[in-house]
Design a protein around this motif. Structure first.
Motif, short mmCIF file in Angstrom:
data_model
loop_
_atom_site.label_atom_id
_atom_site.label_comp_id
_atom_site.label_asym_id
_atom_site.label_seq_id
_atom_site.Cartn_x
_atom_site.Cartn_y
_atom_site.Cartn_z
N UNK A 82 -8.22 11.64 -43.58
CA UNK A 82 -9.25 12.52 -43.03
C UNK A 82 -8.94 12.89 -41.58
N UNK A 83 -8.47 11.92 -40.82
CA UNK A 83 -8.30 12.15 -39.38
C UNK A 83 -6.95 12.75 -39.04
N UNK B 107 -14.41 6.40 -38.99
CA UNK B 107 -13.67 7.60 -39.39
C UNK B 107 -14.58 8.82 -39.34
N UNK B 108 -15.82 8.66 -39.81
CA UNK B 108 -16.73 9.81 -39.83
C UNK B 108 -17.04 10.26 -38.41
N UNK C 156 -15.15 9.88 -35.77
CA UNK C 156 -13.96 10.45 -35.13
C UNK C 156 -13.66 11.86 -35.61
N UNK C 157 -14.37 12.33 -36.66
CA UNK C 157 -14.15 13.70 -37.14
C UNK C 157 -14.65 14.75 -36.17
N UNK D 149 -9.61 7.26 -44.53
CA UNK D 149 -9.90 7.54 -43.12
C UNK D 149 -8.68 8.11 -42.43
N UNK D 150 -7.50 7.53 -42.68
CA UNK D 150 -6.26 8.04 -42.06
C UNK D 150 -6.02 9.47 -42.49
#
Lengths: 276, 499
Positions: free
Chosen positions: A83-84, B149-150, B152-153, A80-81
């Protein structure tokens, strides 16, 4: 809105306190929590898993499935880190700084250009000036191998004493982070690159889940380490102990890789050029 | 092999996610095929599991080979076999549609995207299949982290909405965990059936009461039950299209399942409806949720955002139907989990196509859409009719059961709320049809001033239309086979205490 929030907090607190009235007394040996499932964990752990540390056997065997997903949570956090935060299209910085290795003179190159002189004579510097501290660098350089050795010990010794994959992995990860803090991000990246940390993380969890899947392939239930007796010496009980060790190694790798990975993304704001 | 199905269902996508993550670095082109293979395999396993459960009754699986109160076990009965099938179907169909979006919007991040996508579905499947209250929490964490996370993309305010969701979602998960902890303190067990066995003598205990209340509040927070829905509209609106159409249909529905599971299996119907007697109050909360969701949807001028408020209203349907505490209400609620997941998927996929072609789904983009995107709009009509509740689409049947439940329970407030919400849905969707069909291109609404009336079809690519139409046809098929679903699956899931 603030008053409303306060009222809710007080209300929830009051409800939680209200529940404590019916709690069993603190440390009561006759409370349900210490009578129902835990006696078996405490009394049978050596007999059933050949692991003296009951915490490890509960964590990695009796409830090993939970731990596998906890490790996966860590892996997800790393992804997640990445990806963002990771910046994929990088813009050249406004200026670059270099230090001439022999003379110690520093140069600034403007407008995103690079120097045309041979790079091995020059060392890139962070754009914000960072002190070049000889003592800290040397002390950390000598300390880090011992920290890593200790990390490996903690992973391997989880069977007997407090420790295990999570703790050992954190120590290993911290050693790389210490390298980055005491020197700079580039030095740490040379030791353990982006790709390495990004591959370490899933590979560690894969060792865990793969051990479980191997048991399934060998005809037992998922994560039933007895199955490993077919491959490892020592019979089904020792196989449980060996299985726990394999799994701990996986956890250690995953935790280490993810810590370093997240640190690099956070410290360099996803640019991987410089940071801290 | 079939005895390992419960484990394989979760393990296959989990293992695949590690390979997808590695492939993101080594061979980016392999990410999508790996994800399809993983979710496809898990879809087949879940269907196999459903047929096993229909044929031979509940199945259980001991992980690590340890017997239940000591180890973790998976417990598959009629209720979760059905939900598992729905989760894997929705996850798979949406994945096939996601590819075009990923290629267009963030091709360089395909590796981590598919990794988190598959992990999200793994988390949801694990939450549904498990028979252990703490294991459910761990999987909830996975679904939550990957979901944040998805979401926040997305572009613009997506990171902020996701942060908001993180705060609320974490509180919700915390409350659930606190409830599990309280139950552990008084029973010493984490296994759902074991807790249920140990609880009856403790029914008077304050700890159990607080555990129940706090767990329910936590679960309601996660499902966006009004007035705890504040995080939901923004999070689902600003998320990228393939993420909205994954999270919106699944997350709320799975949390509804968790609520049903907790009440039915852990606390038992006796306790929740008999000893505590909260059902009347909760159904009224659901009435408020339905009315508020519908009214708030009326105020929106963006199709996607409007849909998020419909999701809020639909959560009210399911919570209310379940808490009516009678047979038709329960049947309606469970059937609505299935139907609403598919309807929401259909609508969000259609909106995804509109966003793909037009850049956004605001009302300015709607005029002339029936001419330029006939297939997308056709599927949108099917989904809308299902939300409104027009036979033979599946939405009609679950609403019918919910209405029956309301009448049987004598709860006319709930009955009125259902009818009101259906009428509002008619207004909501026919407004969209009106704009899409009758307002010509170049009319005052549109940015395309000065164009002549002739337009060519500019439809979304086939890779997005096929999943959309499969879902739309699925809505009708599920509607036609409602009798089978209720008779062969849901009938066995209704607790014996309900009439």
């Amino acid at each position: 809105m603030k008053t409303l929030g306060l009222i809710i907090v007080v209300l929830v607190g009051a409800v939680l306190v209200y529940a404590t009235v019916d709690f069993p007394p603190f440390g009561d040996p006759a409370s349900p929590a210490s009578l129902h499932v835990s006696p078996r964990y405490i009394e049978k752990t050596v007999e059933e898993t050949a692991v003296p540390n009951a915490v490890t056997s509960v964590l990695a065997d009796y409830r090993g499935f939970d731990t596998m997903f906890e490790t996966t949570v860590i892996f997800s956090a790393g992804v997640a880190c990445f990806l963002l935060l990771r910046v994929s299209r990088r813009r050249p910085p406004a200026s670059r700084q270099y230090r001439h290795r022999l003379t110690g003179l520093t140069f600034r190159v403007k407008d995103g250009r690079e120097i045309s002189l041979p790079l091995r004579d020059f060392e890139p510097l962070d754009s914000i000036w960072t002190p070049h501290d000889f003592i800290i660098e040397k002390v950390c350089r000598y300390l880090i191998p011992f920290i890593q050795l200790f990390g490996l010990y903690v992973i391997a010794h989880g069977h007997e004493s407090p420790g295990g994959g999570f703790q050992g992995g954190v120590i290993l990860g911290a050693s790389i982070i210490l390298l980055s803090v005491s020197h700079n991000l580039r030095t740490a990246l040379q030791r353990m690159g982006e790709k390495a940390s990004a591959l370490f993380s899933p590979f560690g969890v894969l060792i865990y889940a793969g051990t479980g899947a191997l048991c399934l392939v060998l005809g037992y239930n998922f994560l039933d380490y007895q199955a490993l007796a077919a491959l490892l010496p020592g019979g089904p009980i020792m196989a449980r102990s060996h299985g726990i060790f394999l799994v701990e190694v996986g956890v250690g790798m995953a935790v280490m890789g993810t810590m370093v990975w997240i640190f690099k993304n956070l410290a360099s704001l996803g640019r991987y050029d410089e940071g801290l | 092999m079939s005895e390992h199905y419960p484990a394989l269902l979760v393990i296959l996508p989990l293992l695949a996610s590690f390979f997808i993550s590695a492939a993101g670095w080594l061979r980016p082109a392999c990410c999508f095929p790996l994800a399809v293979a993983a979710l496809g395999a898990s879809l087949l396993v879940s269907l196999g599991l459903l047929s096993i459960v229909i044929g031979g009754g509940p199945v259980s699986y001991r992980l690590g080979g340890w017997a239940p109160p000591w180890g973790i076990c998976y417990q598959v009965d009629h209720l979760n076999a059905l939900v598992l099938a729905v989760v894997s179907v929705v996850g798979f169909i949406n994945l096939t549609a996601a590819r075009t979006h990923v290629k267009k919007d963030f091709p360089e991040r395909a590796g981590p995207f598919y990794t988190l996508y598959v992990l999200f579905v793994t988390g949801l499947l694990g939450m549904v299949v498990t028979g252990d209250a703490f294991n459910l929490y761990v999987l909830l964490e996975i679904a939550a982290i990957t979901g944040y996370a998805l979401i926040a993309m997305g572009k613009g305010r997506a990171p902020l909405s996701s942060l908001n969701y993180i705060f609320m979602g974490t509180i919700g998960a915390c409350f659930y965990l606190l409830g599990v902890g309280y139950l552990y303190i008084v029973t010493g067990s984490l296994n759902m059936e074991d807790i249920a066995r140990l609880l009856p003598p403790l029914h008077g205990s304050k700890v159990v009461t607080v555990a129940f209340v706090i767990m329910m509040v936590g679960i309601w927070l996660k499902m966006g039950f009004f007035p705890l829905h504040a995080w939901l509209p923004n999070a689902y609106t600003y998320a990228p299209s393939p993420v909205s159409s994954l999270v919106a249909p699944l997350m709320t529905k799975v949390m509804v399942y968790v609520m049903i599971r907790m009440v039915v299996t852990v606390f038992t119907v006796d306790y929740a409806f008999g000893v505590l007697g909260l059902n009347e109050a909760v159904v009224w909360l659901a009435v408020i949720a339905i009315v508020a969701g519908s009214v708030l949807a009326l105020a929106e001028k963006d199709v996607k955002r409007m849909l998020t408020f419909i999701v809020v209203a639909e959560v009210g349907y399911m919570v209310g139907g379940f808490w009516l505490g009678n047979r038709p209400g329960f049947t309606g609620a469970v059937l609505h989990i299935v139907n609403d997941a598919l309807m929401t998927l259909c609508l969000f996929l259609a909106v995804g196509n509109i966003v793909y072609a037009k850049g956004n789904s605001r009302w300015e983009s709607l005029p002339g859409l029936f001419r330029t995107m006939p297939w997308t709009m056709g599927a949108l009509v099917v989904g809308a009719l299902s939300i409104i509740g027009v036979p033979p689409t599946c939405g009609f049947f679950s609403k019918w059961y919910l209405l029956l439940g309301a009448i049987q329970g004598g709860h006319y407030g709930f009955l009125a709320a259902l009818l009101f919400s259906s009428l509002v849905s008619v207004v909501l969707f026919f407004r969209i049809f009106e704009m899409g069909y009758f307002e010509p291109l170049g009319a005052p609404h549109g940015p395309t001033h000065g164009q002549d009336g002739t337009t060519t079809v500019r439809e979304a690519p086939l890779g997005m239309l096929a999943p959309l139409w499969i879902t739309a046809l699925g809505l009708i098929l599920v509607g036609l086979y409602t009798g089978q679903i209720v008779g062969r699956v849901i009938r066995h899931a209704v607790p014996a205490m309900m009439f």
